[in-house]
Scaffold this motif. Structure first.
Motif, PDB file in Angstrom:
ATOM      1  N   THR A 234      50.086  45.038 -20.251  1.00  0.00           N
ATOM      2  CA  THR A 234      49.595  43.960 -19.405  1.00  0.00           C
ATOM      3  C   THR A 234      50.878  43.308 -18.741  1.00  0.00           C
ATOM      4  OG1 THR A 234      47.856  43.449 -20.745  1.00  0.00           O
ATOM      5  CG2 THR A 234      48.334  41.832 -19.276  1.00  0.00           C
ATOM      6  N   THR A 235      51.949  43.310 -19.537  1.00  0.00           N
ATOM      7  CA  THR A 235      53.365  42.152 -19.025  1.00  0.00           C
ATOM      8  C   THR A 235      54.026  43.216 -17.893  1.00  0.00           C
ATOM      9  OG1 THR A 235      53.339  41.261 -20.970  1.00  0.00           O
ATOM     10  CG2 THR A 235      55.092  41.131 -19.746  1.00  0.00           C
ATOM     11  N   THR A 236      53.977  44.520 -18.373  1.00  0.00           N
ATOM     12  CA  THR A 236      54.443  45.378 -17.661  1.00  0.00           C
ATOM     13  C   THR A 236      53.852  45.650 -16.132  1.00  0.00           C
ATOM     14  OG1 THR A 236      55.339  46.708 -19.276  1.00  0.00           O
ATOM     15  CG2 THR A 236      55.328  47.763 -17.234  1.00  0.00           C
ATOM     16  N   TYR A 237      52.481  45.556 -16.213  1.00  0.00           N
ATOM     17  CA  TYR A 237      51.685  45.666 -15.046  1.00  0.00           C
ATOM     18  C   TYR A 237      52.024  44.209 -14.128  1.00  0.00           C
ATOM     19  CZ  TYR A 237      47.892  46.182 -11.824  1.00  0.00           C
ATOM     20  OH  TYR A 237      47.108  46.210 -10.650  1.00  0.00           O
ATOM     21  N   ILE A 238      51.836  43.275 -14.761  1.00  0.00           N
ATOM     22  CA  ILE A 238      51.955  42.060 -13.957  1.00  0.00           C
ATOM     23  C   ILE A 238      53.365  41.711 -13.123  1.00  0.00           C
ATOM     24  CG2 ILE A 238      52.135  39.491 -14.318  1.00  0.00           C
ATOM     25  CD1 ILE A 238      49.879  39.762 -16.324  1.00  0.00           C
ATOM     26  N   LEU A 239      54.546  42.264 -14.153  1.00  0.00           N
ATOM     27  CA  LEU A 239      55.798  42.169 -13.571  1.00  0.00           C
ATOM     28  C   LEU A 239      55.999  43.310 -12.424  1.00  0.00           C
ATOM     29  CD1 LEU A 239      58.120  41.900 -16.776  1.00  0.00           C
ATOM     30  CD2 LEU A 239      57.622  40.178 -14.862  1.00  0.00           C
ATOM     31  N   TYR A 240      55.235  44.146 -12.612  1.00  0.00           N
ATOM     32  CA  TYR A 240      55.291  45.393 -11.514  1.00  0.00           C
ATOM     33  C   TYR A 240      54.722  44.815 -10.264  1.00  0.00           C
ATOM     34  CZ  TYR A 240      53.602  49.420  -9.020  1.00  0.00           C
ATOM     35  OH  TYR A 240      53.260  50.181  -7.838  1.00  0.00           O
ATOM     36  N   LYS A 241      53.465  44.203 -10.272  1.00  0.00           N
ATOM     37  CA  LYS A 241      52.852  43.898  -9.048  1.00  0.00           C
ATOM     38  C   LYS A 241      53.664  42.730  -8.348  1.00  0.00           C
ATOM     39  CE  LYS A 241      49.078  44.963  -8.088  1.00  0.00           C
ATOM     40  NZ  LYS A 241      48.598  46.162  -7.145  1.00  0.00           N
ATOM     41  N   TYR A 242      54.340  41.895  -9.093  1.00  0.00           N
ATOM     42  CA  TYR A 242      55.163  40.797  -8.452  1.00  0.00           C
ATOM     43  C   TYR A 242      56.199  41.331  -7.942  1.00  0.00           C
ATOM     44  CZ  TYR A 242      51.696  37.338  -9.775  1.00  0.00           C
ATOM     45  OH  TYR A 242      50.687  36.475  -9.958  1.00  0.00           O
ATOM     46  N   SER A 243      56.918  42.218  -8.576  1.00  0.00           N
ATOM     47  CA  SER A 243      58.283  42.568  -8.252  1.00  0.00           C
ATOM     48  C   SER A 243      58.595  43.655  -7.362  1.00  0.00           C
ATOM     49  CB  SER A 243      59.318  42.630  -9.586  1.00  0.00           C
ATOM     50  OG  SER A 243      58.889  43.768  -9.943  1.00  0.00           O
ATOM     51  N   TYR A 244      57.513  44.736  -7.355  1.00  0.00           N
ATOM     52  CA  TYR A 244      57.990  45.954  -6.556  1.00  0.00           C
ATOM     53  C   TYR A 244      58.033  45.689  -5.191  1.00  0.00           C
ATOM     54  CZ  TYR A 244      57.087  50.766  -5.415  1.00  0.00           C
ATOM     55  OH  TYR A 244      57.328  52.128  -4.926  1.00  0.00           O
ATOM     56  N   SER A 245      57.205  45.233  -4.318  1.00  0.00           N
ATOM     57  CA  SER A 245      57.238  44.794  -3.072  1.00  0.00           C
ATOM     58  C   SER A 245      58.623  44.422  -2.661  1.00  0.00           C
ATOM     59  CB  SER A 245      56.192  44.140  -2.394  1.00  0.00           C
ATOM     60  OG  SER A 245      55.920  42.933  -2.980  1.00  0.00           O
ATOM     61  N   TYR A 246      59.128  43.222  -3.547  1.00  0.00           N
ATOM     62  CA  TYR A 246      60.410  42.546  -3.261  1.00  0.00           C
ATOM     63  C   TYR A 246      61.481  43.515  -3.359  1.00  0.00           C
ATOM     64  CZ  TYR A 246      64.471  39.598  -3.827  1.00  0.00           C
ATOM     65  OH  TYR A 246      65.975  39.266  -3.544  1.00  0.00           O
ATOM     66  N   PHE A 247      61.636  44.333  -4.285  1.00  0.00           N
ATOM     67  CA  PHE A 247      62.628  45.269  -4.606  1.00  0.00           C
ATOM     68  C   PHE A 247      62.657  46.529  -3.520  1.00  0.00           C
ATOM     69  CE2 PHE A 247      62.979  43.283  -8.635  1.00  0.00           C
ATOM     70  CZ  PHE A 247      64.484  42.983  -8.391  1.00  0.00           C
TER      71      PHE A 247
END
Length: 68
Positions: A14-27
């Protein structure tokens, strides 16, 4: 299967998915598409994401264990 292992796995995913959703587009926007397609640039992103998620999961389980 022990319940603590199941809880750890669920929190980690769950934590990995949430972090992915928030940070992927930025990076992804910070680098151009040619550079992002190279695994040399994607690998540090995923390594960092996994390490941060692992840390958050560990702290969460330690807090839950001390409360219970």
């Amino acid at each position: 299967m022990k319940p603590i292992l199941l809880i750890f796995t669920l929190i980690f995913i769950t934590t990995t998915y949430i972090l992915y959703k928030y940070s992927y587009s930025y990076f992804r926007q910070e680098t151009n598409d040619k550079m992002w397609k190279l695994w040399g640039l994607q690998t540090p992103y995923w390594e960092g994401l996994i390490l941060i998620s692992l840390g958050i999961t560990t702290v969460t389980l330690l807090l839950v264990k001390t409360i219970i």
